[in-house]
Design an enzyme around this catalytic site. Structure first.
Site, PDB file in Angstrom:
ATOM      1  N   ASP A 103       0.849  -1.197   0.000  1.00 46.72           N
ATOM      2  CA  ASP A 103       0.000   0.000   0.000  1.00 46.72           C
ATOM      3  C   ASP A 103       0.881   1.242   0.000  1.00 46.72           C
ATOM      4  O   ASP A 103       2.037   1.193   0.441  1.00 46.72           O
ATOM      5  CB  ASP A 103      -0.883   0.031   1.250  1.00 46.72           C
ATOM      6  CG  ASP A 103      -1.816  -1.167   1.306  1.00 46.72           C
ATOM      7  OD1 ASP A 103      -2.149  -1.698   0.236  1.00 46.72           O
ATOM      8  OD2 ASP A 103      -2.191  -1.556   2.426  1.00 46.72           O
TER       9      ASP A 103
HETATM   10  N1  URA Z   1      -1.058  -6.067   3.717  1.00 42.10           N
HETATM   11  C1  URA Z   1      -1.600  -4.832   3.783  1.00 42.10           C
HETATM   12  O1  URA Z   1      -2.659  -4.635   4.361  1.00 42.10           O
HETATM   13  N2  URA Z   1      -0.926  -3.824   3.186  1.00 42.10           N
HETATM   14  C2  URA Z   1       0.260  -3.968   2.569  1.00 42.10           C
HETATM   15  O2  URA Z   1       0.830  -2.998   2.070  1.00 42.10           O
HETATM   16  C3  URA Z   1       0.803  -5.269   2.509  1.00 42.10           C
HETATM   17  C4  URA Z   1       0.132  -6.299   3.096  1.00 42.10           C
END
Ligand code: URA
Length: 238
Positions: A103
């Site tokens: 993310d």
């Molecule tokens: N899980 C998440 O919620 N976000 C990420 O960036 C990676 C794994």
């Protein structure tokens, strides 16, 4: 391999453009200017320059980036920067892709490659490559939450049970665990499913390759992986 073909394979542009580069005297092989279009290069240990900049021939590229916050894993980033802004045109022309996604607000280890097989080996759900995440949470991490994470939780619109391994409280509001799948927002949704909330998320390790094996790469820095590091990233357990 013909010099122009080698340049094209390394992302320098179309065959025609690579011919122009050679004819204009922009290309040097091991320090020697080559402007002959018929020149054939030996790819073994090949070092070359284009406009005085040094390059090493790589059949495929395998890159580790310590992703900072505020960068999206998409080419057309909308609200933030794109992780691809860290890489030059030659790398981008090779079709560099993220191996899984983080993310925009997640930091940590992100691999990028132009090798479709490597990408598959790391992201295919059946391969179960472990990924280690560390996070700060909004509320204290309880024993019940740790147990529930290890037992597994259901996630809306996903099939199956999502379980963590090696779930460990690092501090009252700090947690580390390993996951073996990679569905959308998986870690944040797993933590929400046990009644807590991720405030800050960091990926420390993929397979057996951690940021510490990469000389504690600083945020925003990237390196090419060595053969040994490529193998570590694919490994499930020691
Ligand atoms: N899980 C998440 O919620 N976000 C990420 O960036 C990676 C794994």
């Amino acid at each position: 391999m013909l010099l122009e073909k080698m340049l094209q394979s390394q992302g320098f542009g179309s065959r025609k453009y690579c011919q122009q580069l050679i004819k204009s005297g922009a290309v040097q092989i091991h320090g020697e200017l080559i402007d002959n279009l018929k020149y054939k290069v030996n790819l073994d240990q090949l070092a070359f320059q284009v406009y005085g900049q040094n390059y090493v021939y790589r059949e495929k590229v395998y890159i580790a980036l310590h992703k900072p916050k505020g960068y999206e894993c998409s080419h057309q980033a909308t609200h933030h920067f794109s992780v691809f802004e860290f890489f030059d045109d030659a790398l981008m022309n090779r079709g560099l892709q993220c191996v899984g996604r983080l993310d925009q607000d997640t930091t940590g280890l992100l691999l990028l490659t132009d090798d479709g097989q490597f990408l598959q080996a790391l992201t295919h759900p059946k391969k179960h490559v472990p990924k280690v995440y560390e996070m700060y949470t909004a509320d204290d991490v309880t024993d019940a939450q740790l147990q529930q994470l290890e037992l597994g939780v259901e996630l809306r619109n996903e099939n199956g049970i999502f379980a963590a391994t090696e779930a460990m409280r690092l501090a009252e509001k700090q947690l580390r665990f390993t996951v073996h799948q990679g569905v959308y927002h998986q870690v944040k949704r797993m933590v929400a499913a046990v009644g807590n909330k991720v405030e800050q998320l960091h990926r420390a390790q993929i397979g057996q390759l951690g940021l510490e094996q990469l000389n504690h790469l600083a945020e925003g820095e990237w390196v090419y992986l060595t053969e040994a590091q490529i193998e570590l990233a694919k490994q499930r357990a020691e």
